[in-house]
Design a protein around this motif. Sequence first.
Motif, short mmCIF file in Angstrom:
data_model
loop_
_atom_site.label_atom_id
_atom_site.label_comp_id
_atom_site.label_asym_id
_atom_site.label_seq_id
_atom_site.Cartn_x
_atom_site.Cartn_y
_atom_site.Cartn_z
N LEU A 199 0.84 -1.20 0.00
CA LEU A 199 0.00 0.00 0.00
C LEU A 199 0.87 1.25 0.00
CD1 LEU A 199 -2.94 0.98 0.13
CD2 LEU A 199 -2.75 0.99 2.62
N ARG A 200 0.75 2.06 -1.07
CA ARG A 200 1.52 3.29 -1.22
C ARG A 200 0.55 4.41 -1.64
NH1 ARG A 200 6.90 3.37 -2.34
NH2 ARG A 200 6.58 4.67 -4.19
N PRO A 201 -0.01 5.10 -0.67
CA PRO A 201 -1.01 6.12 -1.00
C PRO A 201 -0.41 7.51 -1.21
CG PRO A 201 -0.99 5.77 1.35
CD PRO A 201 0.05 4.84 0.77
N ARG A 202 -1.12 8.30 -2.00
CA ARG A 202 -0.90 9.75 -2.06
C ARG A 202 -1.98 10.39 -1.20
NH1 ARG A 202 -1.44 8.50 -7.20
NH2 ARG A 202 -3.11 10.03 -7.54
N LEU A 203 -1.60 11.39 -0.41
CA LEU A 203 -2.53 12.03 0.50
C LEU A 203 -2.50 13.55 0.31
CD1 LEU A 203 -1.46 10.05 3.70
CD2 LEU A 203 -3.54 9.65 2.39
N VAL A 204 -3.65 14.17 0.42
CA VAL A 204 -3.75 15.63 0.37
C VAL A 204 -4.60 16.09 1.54
CG1 VAL A 204 -4.78 17.58 -0.87
CG2 VAL A 204 -3.42 15.88 -2.11
N LEU A 205 -4.11 17.11 2.24
CA LEU A 205 -4.86 17.71 3.34
C LEU A 205 -5.13 19.17 2.97
CD1 LEU A 205 -5.99 17.09 6.14
CD2 LEU A 205 -3.80 17.80 7.12
N ALA A 206 -6.41 19.55 2.98
CA ALA A 206 -6.80 20.89 2.57
C ALA A 206 -7.93 21.37 3.45
CB ALA A 206 -7.22 20.89 1.09
N THR A 207 -8.36 22.61 3.24
CA THR A 207 -9.48 23.16 3.99
C THR A 207 -10.20 24.19 3.12
OG1 THR A 207 -10.14 24.26 6.05
CG2 THR A 207 -8.09 24.99 5.04
N GLY A 208 -11.49 24.36 3.36
CA GLY A 208 -12.27 25.34 2.60
C GLY A 208 -13.75 25.06 2.68
N ASN A 209 -14.53 25.94 2.09
CA ASN A 209 -15.98 25.78 2.09
C ASN A 209 -16.42 24.73 1.09
OD1 ASN A 209 -16.62 27.69 4.07
ND2 ASN A 209 -16.53 29.38 2.61
N VAL A 210 -17.33 23.86 1.52
CA VAL A 210 -17.88 22.81 0.67
C VAL A 210 -19.39 22.83 0.82
CG1 VAL A 210 -17.92 20.34 0.16
CG2 VAL A 210 -15.80 21.40 0.95
N SER A 211 -20.11 22.67 -0.29
CA SER A 211 -21.57 22.67 -0.27
C SER A 211 -22.10 21.29 -0.65
CB SER A 211 -22.14 23.70 -1.26
OG SER A 211 -21.72 25.00 -0.91
N ARG A 212 -23.17 20.88 -0.02
CA ARG A 212 -23.84 19.63 -0.35
C ARG A 212 -25.00 19.93 -1.30
NH1 ARG A 212 -28.08 16.35 1.83
NH2 ARG A 212 -28.53 17.98 3.35
N ASP A 213 -25.13 19.13 -2.38
CA ASP A 213 -26.23 19.35 -3.31
C ASP A 213 -27.37 18.38 -3.02
OD1 ASP A 213 -25.61 16.88 -4.47
OD2 ASP A 213 -24.40 17.78 -6.06
N GLU A 214 -28.44 18.49 -3.83
CA GLU A 214 -29.64 17.68 -3.58
C GLU A 214 -29.42 16.19 -3.84
OE1 GLU A 214 -29.93 19.43 -7.76
OE2 GLU A 214 -29.25 20.02 -5.76
N HIS A 215 -28.31 15.83 -4.50
CA HIS A 215 -27.99 14.43 -4.75
C HIS A 215 -27.02 13.88 -3.72
CE1 HIS A 215 -30.05 14.88 -8.57
NE2 HIS A 215 -29.27 15.90 -8.87
N ASP A 216 -26.81 14.61 -2.65
CA ASP A 216 -25.88 14.26 -1.59
C ASP A 216 -24.44 14.23 -2.09
OD1 ASP A 216 -25.44 13.83 1.11
OD2 ASP A 216 -25.40 11.65 0.92
N GLY A 217 -24.18 14.99 -3.15
CA GLY A 217 -22.81 15.19 -3.62
C GLY A 217 -22.24 16.46 -3.01
N TRP A 218 -20.94 16.68 -3.22
CA TRP A 218 -20.27 17.82 -2.61
C TRP A 218 -19.53 18.62 -3.67
CZ3 TRP A 218 -20.89 18.65 2.64
CH2 TRP A 218 -21.50 17.60 3.35
N THR A 219 -19.62 19.94 -3.56
CA THR A 219 -18.97 20.83 -4.51
C THR A 219 -18.27 21.96 -3.77
OG1 THR A 219 -20.96 22.21 -4.74
CG2 THR A 219 -20.70 20.37 -6.30
N GLY A 220 -17.30 22.55 -4.44
CA GLY A 220 -16.59 23.68 -3.86
C GLY A 220 -15.22 23.83 -4.50
N VAL A 221 -14.75 25.07 -4.60
CA VAL A 221 -13.45 25.34 -5.20
C VAL A 221 -12.34 24.64 -4.41
CG1 VAL A 221 -11.77 27.15 -5.70
CG2 VAL A 221 -14.18 27.53 -6.20
#
Length: 281
Positions: free
Chosen positions: A187-209
């Motif tokens: 197991l050799r993963p790539r990881l990213v840690l970030a922060t910011g505003n995220v919105s949930r849509d009506e399909h229970d998906g997530w969007t945001g810059v």
Amino acid sequence: MGTGVVSSSRIHDAFTKPRLPTWGLVEMLVTELGGRTPGADAAVEVKRFHALWDAAAEAVSFPQSTDEPGLAHEVAPAVPQTVAVTHVPAAGSPVLQSLLLADIERFSRRDDVEQAYMRRMLFGLLDRVAEVAGVHPAARRQADRGDGAIELIDATFPMANLLRAVLAVVPAELRTLNRLASDSVQLRPRLVLATGNVSRDEHDGWTGVALNDACRLLDAEAVRAALRGGTDTYALCVSDAVYQTTVRHDHPGISVAEFHEIAVPTKKGMLRAWLYQPLPA
């Protein structure tokens, strides 16, 4: 479940203690039982049980169990796990989130059995990171990417604790996992840690810059090259926001000298980020 996967005693302990078993263990059991049940679709059952587990996590008032098979437990939690329950925001409402993204290197080159095993280990690894960081299960939302995952974590949990948990848990757990695993499932993963505003849509998906930019960092050639060319079994990249708010302050357990600036090309220009490159011991 098979030698080296999970023992009957661990299953017994996980389901007789008055606390919620980790999702990694539940997923492993459902996948195995679904594959053995005539007429059952294991993928459908995993999705159904994940919904049940999410509902239990929303209601539970006990810390999450640490009985995850195959993972090391020598790293003590940085802080006691809170029992506060957070609520999923309404659709369309932007909410500040911590973002932890993971992707398995060369996942598509593995066969079905190898992929299933590596996914279980990755999700167990993410469970362990959250546990050590003190993140309550109800404060986590997880999106399955097939060859990886996206974790959305309530930003009320300190970013410094989350980053410290990643730096402490990931290398320790990977050493244990890969020492016991065959060459085909290292197991050799790539990881990213970030922060910011995220919105949930009506399909229970997530969007945001912030989420879009984090995905770009996860797929960046600089991060892929760091994993290919480095001696570590993982690569970690943090967004500029995480660097400015957390890393540059040189908190205990987080060395600013070990993060190096990179520029990731995008359609909108260069995206600034910071690659973790630990100093020699």
